[in-house]
Design a protein around this motif. Structure first.
Motif, PDB file in Angstrom:
ATOM      1  N   SER A   1       0.826  -1.210   0.000  1.00  0.00           N
ATOM      2  CA  SER A   1       0.000   0.000   0.000  1.00  0.00           C
ATOM      3  C   SER A   1       0.859   1.259   0.000  1.00  0.00           C
ATOM      4  O   SER A   1       0.545   2.234  -0.704  1.00  0.00           O
ATOM      5  CB  SER A   1      -0.933  -0.003   1.217  1.00  0.00           C
ATOM      6  OG  SER A   1      -0.182  -0.026   2.422  1.00  0.00           O
ATOM      7  N   SER A   2       1.951   1.259   0.770  1.00  0.00           N
ATOM      8  CA  SER A   2       2.827   2.440   0.777  1.00  0.00           C
ATOM      9  C   SER A   2       3.495   2.640  -0.578  1.00  0.00           C
ATOM     10  O   SER A   2       3.629   3.778  -1.055  1.00  0.00           O
ATOM     11  CB  SER A   2       3.884   2.298   1.867  1.00  0.00           C
ATOM     12  OG  SER A   2       4.694   1.163   1.637  1.00  0.00           O
ATOM     13  N   THR A   3       3.894   1.525  -1.214  1.00  0.00           N
ATOM     14  CA  THR A   3       4.493   1.637  -2.536  1.00  0.00           C
ATOM     15  C   THR A   3       3.483   2.159  -3.557  1.00  0.00           C
ATOM     16  O   THR A   3       3.813   3.007  -4.404  1.00  0.00           O
ATOM     17  CB  THR A   3       5.037   0.276  -2.988  1.00  0.00           C
ATOM     18  OG1 THR A   3       5.961  -0.211  -2.011  1.00  0.00           O
ATOM     19  CG2 THR A   3       5.728   0.385  -4.331  1.00  0.00           C
ATOM     20  N   ALA A   4       2.247   1.664  -3.480  1.00  0.00           N
ATOM     21  CA  ALA A   4       1.225   2.118  -4.416  1.00  0.00           C
ATOM     22  C   ALA A   4       0.886   3.590  -4.190  1.00  0.00           C
ATOM     23  O   ALA A   4       0.701   4.357  -5.152  1.00  0.00           O
ATOM     24  CB  ALA A   4      -0.026   1.255  -4.277  1.00  0.00           C
ATOM     25  N   GLU A   5       0.786   4.011  -2.931  1.00  0.00           N
ATOM     26  CA  GLU A   5       0.469   5.402  -2.650  1.00  0.00           C
ATOM     27  C   GLU A   5       1.583   6.338  -3.105  1.00  0.00           C
ATOM     28  O   GLU A   5       1.319   7.447  -3.578  1.00  0.00           O
ATOM     29  CB  GLU A   5       0.209   5.573  -1.155  1.00  0.00           C
ATOM     30  CG  GLU A   5      -1.088   4.926  -0.682  1.00  0.00           C
ATOM     31  CD  GLU A   5      -1.268   5.038   0.820  1.00  0.00           C
ATOM     32  OE1 GLU A   5      -0.368   5.601   1.476  1.00  0.00           O
ATOM     33  OE2 GLU A   5      -2.288   4.554   1.340  1.00  0.00           O
ATOM     34  N   SER A   6       2.831   5.894  -2.941  1.00  0.00           N
ATOM     35  CA  SER A   6       3.934   6.749  -3.377  1.00  0.00           C
ATOM     36  C   SER A   6       4.033   6.847  -4.896  1.00  0.00           C
ATOM     37  O   SER A   6       4.569   7.823  -5.427  1.00  0.00           O
ATOM     38  CB  SER A   6       5.252   6.209  -2.808  1.00  0.00           C
ATOM     39  OG  SER A   6       5.499   4.899  -3.292  1.00  0.00           O
ATOM     40  N   ASN A   7       3.511   5.851  -5.609  1.00  0.00           N
ATOM     41  CA  ASN A   7       3.591   5.837  -7.068  1.00  0.00           C
ATOM     42  C   ASN A   7       2.277   6.213  -7.752  1.00  0.00           C
ATOM     43  O   ASN A   7       2.158   6.041  -8.967  1.00  0.00           O
ATOM     44  CB  ASN A   7       4.017   4.454  -7.571  1.00  0.00           C
ATOM     45  CG  ASN A   7       5.414   4.098  -7.118  1.00  0.00           C
ATOM     46  OD1 ASN A   7       6.241   4.979  -6.912  1.00  0.00           O
ATOM     47  ND2 ASN A   7       5.681   2.820  -6.972  1.00  0.00           N
ATOM     48  N   VAL A   8       1.283   6.707  -6.988  1.00  0.00           N
ATOM     49  CA  VAL A   8      -0.019   6.965  -7.589  1.00  0.00           C
ATOM     50  C   VAL A   8       0.066   8.084  -8.624  1.00  0.00           C
ATOM     51  O   VAL A   8      -0.530   7.998  -9.706  1.00  0.00           O
ATOM     52  CB  VAL A   8      -1.053   7.304  -6.483  1.00  0.00           C
ATOM     53  CG1 VAL A   8      -0.652   8.544  -5.712  1.00  0.00           C
ATOM     54  CG2 VAL A   8      -2.435   7.457  -7.087  1.00  0.00           C
ATOM     55  N   TYR A   9       0.868   9.127  -8.354  1.00  0.00           N
ATOM     56  CA  TYR A   9       0.987  10.218  -9.319  1.00  0.00           C
ATOM     57  C   TYR A   9       1.771   9.776 -10.547  1.00  0.00           C
ATOM     58  O   TYR A   9       1.469  10.202 -11.673  1.00  0.00           O
ATOM     59  CB  TYR A   9       1.668  11.420  -8.656  1.00  0.00           C
ATOM     60  CG  TYR A   9       0.855  12.018  -7.539  1.00  0.00           C
ATOM     61  CD1 TYR A   9      -0.311  12.757  -7.807  1.00  0.00           C
ATOM     62  CD2 TYR A   9       1.220  11.839  -6.213  1.00  0.00           C
ATOM     63  CE1 TYR A   9      -1.069  13.294  -6.787  1.00  0.00           C
ATOM     64  CE2 TYR A   9       0.473  12.376  -5.181  1.00  0.00           C
ATOM     65  CZ  TYR A   9      -0.684  13.094  -5.472  1.00  0.00           C
ATOM     66  OH  TYR A   9      -1.430  13.616  -4.470  1.00  0.00           O
ATOM     67  N   LEU A  10       2.776   8.928 -10.331  1.00  0.00           N
ATOM     68  CA  LEU A  10       3.526   8.409 -11.473  1.00  0.00           C
ATOM     69  C   LEU A  10       2.637   7.541 -12.356  1.00  0.00           C
ATOM     70  O   LEU A  10       2.707   7.610 -13.590  1.00  0.00           O
ATOM     71  CB  LEU A  10       4.735   7.612 -10.979  1.00  0.00           C
ATOM     72  CG  LEU A  10       5.616   6.966 -12.055  1.00  0.00           C
ATOM     73  CD1 LEU A  10       6.192   8.037 -12.979  1.00  0.00           C
ATOM     74  CD2 LEU A  10       6.732   6.158 -11.401  1.00  0.00           C
ATOM     75  N   LEU A  11       1.780   6.734 -11.727  1.00  0.00           N
ATOM     76  CA  LEU A  11       0.856   5.906 -12.500  1.00  0.00           C
ATOM     77  C   LEU A  11      -0.151   6.774 -13.260  1.00  0.00           C
ATOM     78  O   LEU A  11      -0.475   6.486 -14.428  1.00  0.00           O
ATOM     79  CB  LEU A  11       0.126   4.937 -11.566  1.00  0.00           C
ATOM     80  CG  LEU A  11       0.996   3.870 -10.899  1.00  0.00           C
ATOM     81  CD1 LEU A  11       0.170   3.051  -9.907  1.00  0.00           C
ATOM     82  CD2 LEU A  11       1.618   2.951 -11.932  1.00  0.00           C
ATOM     83  N   ASP A  12      -0.649   7.833 -12.635  1.00  0.00           N
ATOM     84  CA  ASP A  12      -1.564   8.753 -13.333  1.00  0.00           C
ATOM     85  C   ASP A  12      -0.878   9.393 -14.537  1.00  0.00           C
ATOM     86  O   ASP A  12      -1.477   9.544 -15.612  1.00  0.00           O
ATOM     87  CB  ASP A  12      -2.057   9.839 -12.376  1.00  0.00           C
ATOM     88  CG  ASP A  12      -2.972   9.258 -11.306  1.00  0.00           C
ATOM     89  OD1 ASP A  12      -3.496   8.146 -11.516  1.00  0.00           O
ATOM     90  OD2 ASP A  12      -3.142   9.912 -10.262  1.00  0.00           O
ATOM     91  N   TYR A  13       0.380   9.769 -14.368  1.00  0.00           N
ATOM     92  CA  TYR A  13       1.114  10.374 -15.483  1.00  0.00           C
ATOM     93  C   TYR A  13       1.309   9.375 -16.620  1.00  0.00           C
ATOM     94  O   TYR A  13       1.143   9.722 -17.804  1.00  0.00           O
ATOM     95  CB  TYR A  13       2.466  10.882 -14.989  1.00  0.00           C
ATOM     96  CG  TYR A  13       3.386  11.315 -16.105  1.00  0.00           C
ATOM     97  CD1 TYR A  13       3.207  12.531 -16.774  1.00  0.00           C
ATOM     98  CD2 TYR A  13       4.436  10.497 -16.494  1.00  0.00           C
ATOM     99  CE1 TYR A  13       4.040  12.915 -17.807  1.00  0.00           C
ATOM    100  CE2 TYR A  13       5.290  10.874 -17.524  1.00  0.00           C
ATOM    101  CZ  TYR A  13       5.087  12.086 -18.180  1.00  0.00           C
ATOM    102  OH  TYR A  13       5.921  12.458 -19.195  1.00  0.00           O
ATOM    103  N   ILE A  14       1.656   8.129 -16.260  1.00  0.00           N
ATOM    104  CA  ILE A  14       1.855   7.117 -17.300  1.00  0.00           C
ATOM    105  C   ILE A  14       0.557   6.847 -18.051  1.00  0.00           C
ATOM    106  O   ILE A  14       0.533   6.745 -19.289  1.00  0.00           O
ATOM    107  CB  ILE A  14       2.406   5.824 -16.671  1.00  0.00           C
ATOM    108  CG1 ILE A  14       3.818   6.061 -16.118  1.00  0.00           C
ATOM    109  CG2 ILE A  14       2.424   4.686 -17.682  1.00  0.00           C
ATOM    110  CD1 ILE A  14       4.388   4.886 -15.365  1.00  0.00           C
TER     111      ILE A  14
END
Length: 477
Positions: free
Chosen positions: A415-428
């Motif tokens: 969950s911490s990894t997903a939360e930290s990468n949520v903006y990167l995933l939105d950008y991708i």
């Protein structure tokens, strides 16, 4: 019992009245312990003595046990026949409580030594002061002595042989002082460590004030504002009455260590066909259930891990449902270790799900350990397991708690990894959609261009045909 510097006050618990005042120590009293079998009280002090008192008959001190250095802690053996005491030089004395005779001494200064403080001028291996035990406790049978103090280690000694059996490191937190054996030499100066030197010009007036302003900071209490980091140490030790677990009060908090009471290696359960070679042959033949049973009966943890990780993902559910109930505790313990070490999180969680789904009722009823699981097989299933739970140690419950903690930690990490990468995933995702939209626009433009060219060609073909006809008519005329 109340300690007040050089004196000890004895109070009645029932009436709350002061019964006696015990005096005789010439230094501060730092420890008290009642004998478990005799009406005796032992007290230790910085005056290098341990004194015995009879607080029930109103008599004064009975014996004085002399030491070479200040006494910091003491503990009675459960049978009341031996008294252990630790001194400032890192030694542990064993006294015959009945005859007041010294039976042996353990040189524990090198055993407890470990880690270098920021204020130490020499390396951890060359330090000779400060290494001492401040807490002692015997095991339930009196054969082992647990000792902890001003170090990151808790030492376990054999009382009869006077030898060190094992050292437990209570912390690996590098933010605490005294964990690292070697410090960064760049942070050391002639005036001391850089972190202990005040560099603020605004605090120049505070240097004129007398020291000792904050007693909490001086006592290394965690959470107080001070330049000095809290040091790794063990302040108290205690064992359970059954001897299956023990607890340590450390700088980071309360730590509990427990024995694994599950099934162990049993040579009488082996045959000539149960060998590591037979295990590898079963894995090669894709007989995964047989391979796991061979590893479980051999008691080899490495073979068991290899067998668990060798099962294909699609056969995990069927293999997990075919495992015998008496080996579930070992398999779950193996899965806990694999989750901590292996990167195949989804695969191992699928193993856990398969076992819980297939053997959930038995696990719910047999939360008492390996003996209960064996009773579930021999005595008739869930009913026998539930009946035997009350008379068995909760070994399986400890494994299930460890599994729950490991799964919670995996969930937290994901969950911490997903939360930290949520903006990167939105950008991708947005970049992918934009790229797809641009491709569609390019294709439409290409189609429009091809359509215009075709129309021009179609318009030019009739004109060329008419011109050819006009040229042919004058020639015929």
């Amino acid at each position: 019992m109340h300690i007040c510097c050089l004196q000890m006050y004895v109070w009645s618990v029932k009436t709350g009245r002061l019964l006696d005042v015990l005096a005789g120590h010439e230094g501060p009293v730092c420890g008290l312990a009642f004998s478990p079998t005799q009406p005796l009280l032992a007290s230790c002090s910085w005056d290098r003595t341990v004194r015995m008192w009879d607080v029930y008959d109103g008599k004064s001190q009975l014996e004085v046990l002399q030491h070479n250095h200040d006494v910091l802690a003491l503990a009675w053996r459960p049978d009341g026949k031996m008294l252990a005491s630790s001194t400032l030089d890192g030694q542990i004395y064993f006294w015959n409580a009945q005859d007041a005779i010294l039976e042996g001494v353990i040189e524990g200064r090198r055993d407890i030594r470990g880690g270098r403080l920021a204020s130490d001028r020499r390396a951890a291996g060359n330090l000779s002061s400060g290494a001492a035990f401040t807490s002692l406790t015997f095991s339930a049978d009196g054969s082992l002595l647990f000792a902890g103090g001003r170090s990151k280690y808790v030492c376990v000694y054999d009382v009869q042989e006077r030898v060190l059996l094992r050292r437990f490191q209570v912390t690996h937190n590098r933010s605490l002082d005294g964990v690292l054996d070697q410090l960064n030499s760049k942070q050391l100066t002639d005036a001391g460590p850089l972190q202990l030197i005040a560099h603020d010009e605004a605090d120049s007036d505070q240097e004129l004030l007398p020291p000792g302003g904050d007693p909490a900071a001086a006592a290394d209490v965690p959470g107080v504002s001070t330049r000095k980091r809290p040091s790794a140490r063990t302040r108290a030790l205690a064992l359970s009455p059954t001897g299956s677990s023990w607890a340590a009060a450390t700088t980071e908090g309360l730590l509990i260590y427990a024995l694994d009471t599950g099934l162990s290696f049993d040579p009488t359960d082996l045959t000539e066909s149960l060998t590591p070679a037979a295990f590898h042959q079963a894995v090669a033949a894709r007989a995964y259930v047989r391979a796991l049973l061979i590893a479980l009966r051999l008691g080899d943890s490495m073979l068991l891990k290899h067998g668990v990780l060798s099962v294909p993902h699609g056969q995990v559910s069927s293999v997990g449902s075919q495992l015998p109930v008496m080996f579930l505790q070992q398999v779950l313990s193996c899965l806990v270790e694999c989750l901590d070490e292996s990167p195949h999180m989804e695969y191992l969680l699928n193993w856990v799900k398969a076992i819980l789904v297939a053997h959930g009722p038995v696990l719910a009823a047999a939360a008492g350990g390996g003996a209960v699981l064996r009773a579930a097989v021999v005595g008739g299933g869930v009913t026998a397991a539930a009946a035997a739970t009350a008379n068995s140690p909760s070994g399986l419950a400890a494994v299930l708690r460890a599994l729950q903690q490991m799964v919670s930690r995996c969930h937290k990490d994901v969950s911490s990894t997903a939360e930290s990468n949520v903006y990167l995933l939105d950008y991708i995702i947005a970049a992918g959609r934009l790229h797809q939209k641009q491709q569609q626009q390019d294709q439409q433009q290409q189609q429009q261009q091809h359509g215009g060219v075709n129309q021009q060609q179609q318009q030019q073909q009739p004109r060329a045909h008419q011109q050819q006809q006009q040229q042919v008519r004058p020639a015929n005329a």
